[in-house]
Design a protein around this motif. Structure first.
Motif, mmCIF file in Angstrom:
data_model
loop_
_atom_site.group_PDB
_atom_site.id
_atom_site.type_symbol
_atom_site.label_atom_id
_atom_site.label_comp_id
_atom_site.label_asym_id
_atom_site.label_seq_id
_atom_site.Cartn_x
_atom_site.Cartn_y
_atom_site.Cartn_z
ATOM 1 N N TRP A 52 0.822 -1.266 0.008
ATOM 2 C CA TRP A 52 0.049 0.048 0.010
ATOM 3 C C TRP A 52 1.041 1.138 0.035
ATOM 4 C CZ3 TRP A 52 -5.227 0.284 -0.928
ATOM 5 C CH2 TRP A 52 -5.761 1.392 -0.708
ATOM 6 N N PHE A 53 0.573 2.135 -0.934
ATOM 7 C CA PHE A 53 1.726 3.252 -0.910
ATOM 8 C C PHE A 53 1.010 4.658 -0.615
ATOM 9 C CE2 PHE A 53 2.780 -0.039 -4.110
ATOM 10 C CZ PHE A 53 4.014 -0.444 -3.659
ATOM 11 N N TRP A 54 -0.214 4.662 -0.305
ATOM 12 C CA TRP A 54 -1.207 5.853 -0.165
ATOM 13 C C TRP A 54 -0.879 6.657 -1.257
ATOM 14 C CZ3 TRP A 54 -4.715 6.207 3.441
ATOM 15 C CH2 TRP A 54 -4.318 5.353 4.652
ATOM 16 N N ASP A 55 -0.922 6.019 -2.500
ATOM 17 C CA ASP A 55 -0.898 6.590 -3.834
ATOM 18 C C ASP A 55 -2.362 7.160 -4.232
ATOM 19 O OD1 ASP A 55 0.907 6.358 -6.630
ATOM 20 O OD2 ASP A 55 -1.773 6.090 -6.834
ATOM 21 N N PRO A 56 -2.485 8.223 -5.026
ATOM 22 C CA PRO A 56 -3.919 8.948 -5.284
ATOM 23 C C PRO A 56 -4.644 7.914 -5.768
ATOM 24 C CG PRO A 56 -1.999 10.122 -6.093
ATOM 25 C CD PRO A 56 -1.339 9.115 -5.388
ATOM 26 N N VAL A 57 -4.261 6.955 -6.918
ATOM 27 C CA VAL A 57 -5.009 5.985 -7.171
ATOM 28 C C VAL A 57 -5.700 4.765 -6.311
ATOM 29 C CG1 VAL A 57 -5.499 4.104 -8.883
ATOM 30 C CG2 VAL A 57 -4.328 6.179 -9.600
ATOM 31 N N GLU A 58 -4.729 4.535 -5.223
ATOM 32 C CA GLU A 58 -5.454 3.778 -4.344
ATOM 33 C C GLU A 58 -6.259 4.435 -3.396
ATOM 34 O OE1 GLU A 58 -0.972 1.558 -4.038
ATOM 35 O OE2 GLU A 58 -1.302 2.765 -2.486
ATOM 36 N N ASN A 59 -5.958 5.888 -3.101
ATOM 37 C CA ASN A 59 -6.792 6.514 -2.077
ATOM 38 C C ASN A 59 -8.292 6.748 -2.716
ATOM 39 O OD1 ASN A 59 -4.620 6.900 -0.445
ATOM 40 N ND2 ASN A 59 -4.416 9.019 -0.888
ATOM 41 N N ALA A 60 -8.182 6.702 -4.053
ATOM 42 C CA ALA A 60 -9.614 6.982 -4.837
ATOM 43 C C ALA A 60 -10.388 5.511 -4.520
ATOM 44 C CB ALA A 60 -9.105 7.032 -6.518
ATOM 45 N N SER A 61 -9.595 4.432 -4.468
ATOM 46 C CA SER A 61 -10.767 3.326 -4.075
ATOM 47 C C SER A 61 -10.955 3.226 -2.774
ATOM 48 C CB SER A 61 -10.309 1.996 -4.817
ATOM 49 O OG SER A 61 -8.991 1.763 -4.049
ATOM 50 N N PHE A 62 -10.037 3.639 -1.885
ATOM 51 C CA PHE A 62 -10.181 3.622 -0.380
ATOM 52 C C PHE A 62 -11.295 4.525 0.118
ATOM 53 C CE2 PHE A 62 -8.063 3.779 4.085
ATOM 54 C CZ PHE A 62 -8.429 2.654 4.335
ATOM 55 N N MET A 63 -11.203 5.640 -0.356
ATOM 56 C CA MET A 63 -12.188 6.555 0.046
ATOM 57 C C MET A 63 -13.594 6.089 -0.053
ATOM 58 S SD MET A 63 -10.738 10.503 -0.699
ATOM 59 C CE MET A 63 -10.424 10.090 -2.341
ATOM 60 N N PRO A 64 -14.231 5.703 -0.982
ATOM 61 C CA PRO A 64 -15.490 5.017 -1.140
ATOM 62 C C PRO A 64 -15.557 3.938 -0.172
ATOM 63 C CG PRO A 64 -14.587 5.345 -3.431
ATOM 64 C CD PRO A 64 -13.533 5.592 -2.505
ATOM 65 N N TRP A 65 -14.732 3.128 0.029
ATOM 66 C CA TRP A 65 -14.652 1.943 0.983
ATOM 67 C C TRP A 65 -14.907 2.580 2.178
ATOM 68 C CZ3 TRP A 65 -12.371 0.034 5.443
ATOM 69 C CH2 TRP A 65 -12.822 -1.130 5.543
ATOM 70 N N LEU A 66 -14.063 3.441 2.907
ATOM 71 C CA LEU A 66 -14.473 3.949 4.315
ATOM 72 C C LEU A 66 -15.804 4.630 4.209
ATOM 73 C CD1 LEU A 66 -10.912 5.895 4.685
ATOM 74 C CD2 LEU A 66 -12.120 4.239 6.031
ATOM 75 N N ALA A 67 -16.186 5.492 3.257
ATOM 76 C CA ALA A 67 -17.470 6.193 3.253
ATOM 77 C C ALA A 67 -18.636 5.198 3.399
ATOM 78 C CB ALA A 67 -17.904 7.089 2.069
ATOM 79 N N GLY A 68 -18.403 3.909 2.364
ATOM 80 C CA GLY A 68 -19.236 2.855 2.331
ATOM 81 C C GLY A 68 -19.351 1.955 3.521
ATOM 82 N N THR A 69 -18.468 1.996 4.580
ATOM 83 C CA THR A 69 -18.442 1.335 5.685
ATOM 84 C C THR A 69 -19.365 2.140 6.715
ATOM 85 O OG1 THR A 69 -16.338 0.311 5.225
ATOM 86 C CG2 THR A 69 -17.067 0.127 7.283
ATOM 87 N N ALA A 70 -19.206 3.352 6.572
ATOM 88 C CA ALA A 70 -19.826 4.188 7.247
ATOM 89 C C ALA A 70 -21.437 4.188 6.796
ATOM 90 C CB ALA A 70 -19.534 5.601 7.288
ATOM 91 N N LEU A 71 -21.545 4.220 5.620
ATOM 92 C CA LEU A 71 -23.054 4.048 5.160
ATOM 93 C C LEU A 71 -23.704 2.701 5.837
ATOM 94 C CD1 LEU A 71 -25.319 4.816 3.439
ATOM 95 C CD2 LEU A 71 -24.336 3.904 1.333
ATOM 96 N N LEU A 72 -23.104 1.523 5.587
ATOM 97 C CA LEU A 72 -23.511 0.544 6.123
ATOM 98 C C LEU A 72 -24.099 0.304 7.400
ATOM 99 C CD1 LEU A 72 -23.368 -2.111 4.364
ATOM 100 C CD2 LEU A 72 -21.217 -2.648 5.467
ATOM 101 N N HIS A 73 -23.130 1.245 8.320
ATOM 102 C CA HIS A 73 -23.351 1.059 9.711
ATOM 103 C C HIS A 73 -24.573 2.020 10.114
ATOM 104 C CE1 HIS A 73 -19.289 -0.897 9.818
ATOM 105 N NE2 HIS A 73 -19.871 -1.377 11.168
ATOM 106 N N SER A 74 -24.861 3.116 9.180
ATOM 107 C CA SER A 74 -25.785 3.922 9.534
ATOM 108 C C SER A 74 -27.108 3.631 9.184
ATOM 109 C CB SER A 74 -25.372 5.667 8.971
ATOM 110 O OG SER A 74 -25.711 5.488 7.626
ATOM 111 N N ALA A 75 -27.132 2.901 7.781
ATOM 112 C CA ALA A 75 -28.210 2.305 7.347
ATOM 113 C C ALA A 75 -28.892 1.376 8.351
ATOM 114 C CB ALA A 75 -27.887 1.433 6.034
ATOM 115 N N LEU A 76 -28.116 0.704 9.177
ATOM 116 C CA LEU A 76 -28.299 -0.274 10.078
ATOM 117 C C LEU A 76 -29.237 0.322 11.166
ATOM 118 C CD1 LEU A 76 -27.890 -3.260 10.887
ATOM 119 C CD2 LEU A 76 -26.164 -2.414 12.286
ATOM 120 N N VAL A 77 -28.712 1.618 11.464
ATOM 121 C CA VAL A 77 -29.506 2.248 12.670
ATOM 122 C C VAL A 77 -30.654 2.783 12.138
ATOM 123 C CG1 VAL A 77 -29.523 4.451 14.165
ATOM 124 C CG2 VAL A 77 -27.360 3.350 13.866
ATOM 125 N N MET A 78 -30.674 3.158 10.770
ATOM 126 C CA MET A 78 -31.941 3.508 10.138
ATOM 127 C C MET A 78 -32.950 2.695 9.940
ATOM 128 S SD MET A 78 -32.458 5.876 7.017
ATOM 129 C CE MET A 78 -33.947 5.906 6.062
#
Lengths: 145, 663
Positions: B239-265
């Protein structure tokens, strides 16, 4: 707890985490980033010692010499000025004399030789690192877009 | 002729998508069931047309039809069959076509499986999906047409970039796109809810499986990409914290958050507006990722020759969709009804904390990725933001999050008892403490932080097992009843436990491989023996070998430990003949969960060669953990509640109509 207190505790917690993150980002941006510089910037004295910088340019033809073990040294030029670079490690596959390169590392105090800890490789042989292309354009060497 | 059919099908697909964008919306406005049903038909037609077009392109690759410019640029008649197939998406045009294919596939899945969906919601969702399809089909047809012809046809192609000639290309992009593009469904549902002005627990129940499916694919896709870069680039990094890697990692982080907040909802009808916003942001980050990768505005180790014109087009798509959705959100969010209340110490509270940390972490990654761009356009100075920045900002935000993970599933909804939960976690905490002491004891000079990191992983693993055991009534019932109860637990409970377990495994892998790995760079000649991490590697010299479209120099190393032969490692330097491009093939030997990693450097004049040998401690844990997380996602998708989705047909009269499912 009342409704108001609950809301306040939520807001306080949120602001706490965000404040922490902002502090971390500010601190990291002031200390952990590397500025890109061309050999001309360095000749003009733009690089303080022991600060991480990225140096980009063309590898000087015939300048690559192997030292002890895996040590290798070469010159990086933007055609106006040249900087000597030493690197200990394996050069990327697409590293060639006369080609564009970006190296990252520091100048140690009192030593004009740049000590690189990474040499940037690209996946594609037709690709010129963007920063290098820009800096070569300034020198009028690079014609492409 | 057949190539033109592919092109023509793509144009027809655009027409179908345009129809699908407009007609169902009119249907919803007029409450016309017939017009709304159009959405399903148009979706299926678009899928058939895009699929046909994709098959034509694949066919032209398989038959090496070099009259097609795209095939000529990226293929070669001698290329192995699997790379002719995967090479279809190993270039810009083909990968965008795959992107759209997966997008319409998801639309079709909603159309096909969404029989229980309220017809208004379904029609609106499919129309919003069609807007995205239209934008990207326009993009392909106007800037990146894969069906352009060459006349006269060249006799031989230019071959695929050698780095991409790897089985990884067959798996990584499709998985990654399933994740990226899968988030479009949550986006469309969110926009549809805003347009129709109605949102309830049933909405969350509909969105969650789609988010989960996308998240599962994205997790596997990122892990696969990381392993591919690890063995293919020959630098030993994962893992190099390269922009292209971050580009896939950011939706993953936000998607993980979404998964958990949808649970509350879904469970508590709270966090409605936040969940909607998160759904919009997650797909926006996917679009941003597509823009960053496809436009080449950022210097990346993974980027290929790119075209700025296309970048501007995608930037426009990005601006329209993100800007439009956020404007709609600003206008309509206030009209949505607010949800239930809860105490700060509760399952909801823990999930809010999870969301807080995950979104803040996403924001820091976003800052680090875009800051160089912003700074350059404002002040003109060029900087690079690399691993040190992200380690300093992302790391400290993850530590508290990982510490609280085991508490979440054990806390009760609405109002939890933190003290009681802490008591239940004594065993897990004890195990973590013992691990930390063990690490400090057995590894001389290990930093305290490393011991803490490994202990954190053990804490997560033990915490997830504790959760499962307590749910099944461990210690309160006899072992046979315990086993029966354990098997009878809902699959989503296993999914949660597996995902958190996998996270723990990954954390251990990351920490251990960073701290305990050793590295050695040296110059060797045939017959030399070097020692690395207790293994002796005898270098057997370089031998030439010939592959289907490359020649290579193989370096063979006989590995022994304590005088006992273990096996051979072969590392090679390849030269792909068509492009005259060299690559390094790393030699990897897996020992337990660790790996010996050997890559070759330059040859000297005196017959020596530079060799770099790494001992990568526990490194396979990194990807193993991600695989376990994905399996957790799959298990959770098989949960009865998600498959049936029965409550959807009923209009939800209020929270009372949703009795809390037994957990």
């Amino acid at each position: 707890m009342t409704r108001k207190q609950k809301r306040l505790s939520l807001i306080a917690g949120g602001l706490g985490v965000i404040g922490l993150a902002v502090l971390l980002v500010m601190f990291a941006l002031s200390s952990q980033i590397a500025y890109f510089q061309s050999p001309t910037d360095i000749a003009e004295g733009a690089a303080p010692p022991n600060q991480r910088i990225r140096l980009g340019g063309l590898v000087v033809d015939g300048s690559v010499t192997r030292g002890e073990g895996a040590e290798v040294s070469f010159g990086v030029t933007d055609t106006a000025n040249t900087v000597e670079v030493v690197y200990n490690g394996i050069l990327p596959d697409l590293f060639r004399e006369g080609q564009g390169v970006v190296v990252e590392g520091i100048f140690e105090a009192g030593n004009p030789v740049f000590r690189a800890d990474s040499v940037l490789a690209k996946h594609d042989e037709t690709y010129m690192p963007k920063e290098v292309a820009d800096s070569l354009k300034e020198q009028g060497v690079w014609q492409g877009n | 002729m057949i190539i033109e059919l592919g092109h023509y099908a793509l144009v027809l697909a655009l027409a179908a998508a345009l129809l699908q964008s407009v007609v169902p919306i009119i249907g919803v406005r007029r409450s016309d069931e017939g017009l709304m049903a159009m959405a399903t038909v148009a979706t299926m037609a678009t899928l058939a047309l895009v699929l046909f077009s994709f098959c034509i392109l694949t066919w032209s690759y398989l038959t090496s039809d070099f009259s097609v410019a795209n095939v000529w640029e990226n293929s070669h008649s001698l290329k192995p069959l699997i790379y002719k197939f995967s090479g279809v998406w190993g270039n810009h045009e083909g990968s965008m076509l795959l992107w759209v294919l997966i997008l319409v596939l998801f639309s079709a899945l909603v159309a096909g499986f969404g029989r229980n969906l309220p017809s208004e919601l379904k029609a609106t969702v499919l129309a919003v999906q069609a807007w995205i399809v239209t934008a990207f089909l326009l993009f392909i047809l106007m800037t990146s047409n894969p069906f352009l012809r060459l006349a006269p046809a060249p006799a031989e192609g230019q071959d695929l970039n050698p780095i991409l000639q790897d089985p990884g290309l067959a798996i990584h992009p499709p998985l990654l796109y399933l994740g990226y593009v899968g988030f479009s469904i949550s986006f469309s549902f969110a926009v549809a809810a805003l347009i129709n002005g109605r949102i309830d627990a049933a909405w969350a129940r509909w969105v969650r499986p789609w988010t989960l499916a996308a998240w599962t694919a994205l997790t596997a896709g990122i892990a696969m990409g990381s392993y591919w870069a690890y063995y293919e680039l020959g630098w030993g990094g994962w893992w190099f914290w390269d922009p292209v890697e971050n580009a896939s990692f950011m939706p993953w982080l936000a998607g993980t958050a979404l998964l958990h907040s949808a649970l509350v909802m879904e469970k508590r009808e709270a966090l409605k507006i936040w969940t909607i916003l998160l759904a919009i942001l997650t797909f926006s980050l996917s679009l941003l990722g597509t823009f960053l990768v496809r436009s080449g505005v950022l210097t990346s180790v993974h980027s290929f020759a790119t075209d700025p014109q296309r970048g501007i087009f995608i930037l426009c798509i990005l601006a329209i969709f993100v800007g439009g959705a956020l404007t709609l959100f600003a206008l309509r969010a206030g009209t949505l009804s607010q949800g239930g209340l809860f105490a700060p110490i509760s399952r909801e509270g823990a999930l809010v904390l999870n969301n807080l940390f995950l979104t803040t972490a996403t924001a820091t990654v976003l800052t680090g990725t875009l800051y160089p761009l912003v700074l350059e356009s404002v002040t003109g100075s060029k900087i690079s933001v690399g691993a040190p920045f992200f380690n300093l900002t992302f790391g400290p935000l993850m530590v508290p999050l990982l510490c609280i993970v085991p508490f979440g599933p054990l806390l009760a909804w609405k109002r939890g008892d933190l003290w009681a939960v802490t008591q239940r976690l004594y065993l897990a905490a004890g195990l973590a403490l013992v691990t930390a002491l063990g690490v400090l004891w057995f590894t001389t000079g290990a930093p305290v932080l490393a011991a803490f990191g490994v202990a954190l992983g053990v804490w997560l693993i033990a915490g997830s097992l504790t959760d499962l055991a307590l749910r099944a009534g461990f210690g309160r019932v006899s072992p046979s009843i315990f086993l029966r109860r354990l098997i009878g637990l809902p699959r989503s409970a296993f999914g949660t436990a597996l995902a958190h377990f996998g996270l723990g495994v990954t954390v251990i892998g990351v920490v251990a491989s960073t701290v305990f790995s050793t590295e050695l760079v040296t110059r060797l000649k045939a017959g030399d023996v070097i020692e690395a991490a207790g293994y002796e590697l005898a270098f057997g010299g370089l031998q030439p070998a010939v592959g289907p479209n490359f020649t290579e120099l193989q370096g063979r190393f006989a590995v022994t430990k304590d005088g006992r032969a273990i096996g051979d490692i072969t590392s090679a330097k390849r030269l792909y003949t068509a492009r005259r491009m060299p690559t390094t093939e790393a030699g990897i030997m897996t020992r337990g969960f660790s790996q010996l990693y050997v890559s070759l450097g330059d040859e000297g004049e005196d017959g020596t060669v530079v060799v770099r040998v790494w001992w990568k401690s526990w490194i396979t844990f990194i990807w193993l953990g991600a695989v376990i997380m994905s399996i957790g996602g799959c298990v959770s998708l098989l949960d009865r509640r998600l498959r049936i989705g029965a409550p959807a047909r009923r209009r939800a009269p209020g929270p009372a109509a949703h009795p809390e499912p037994a957990e």
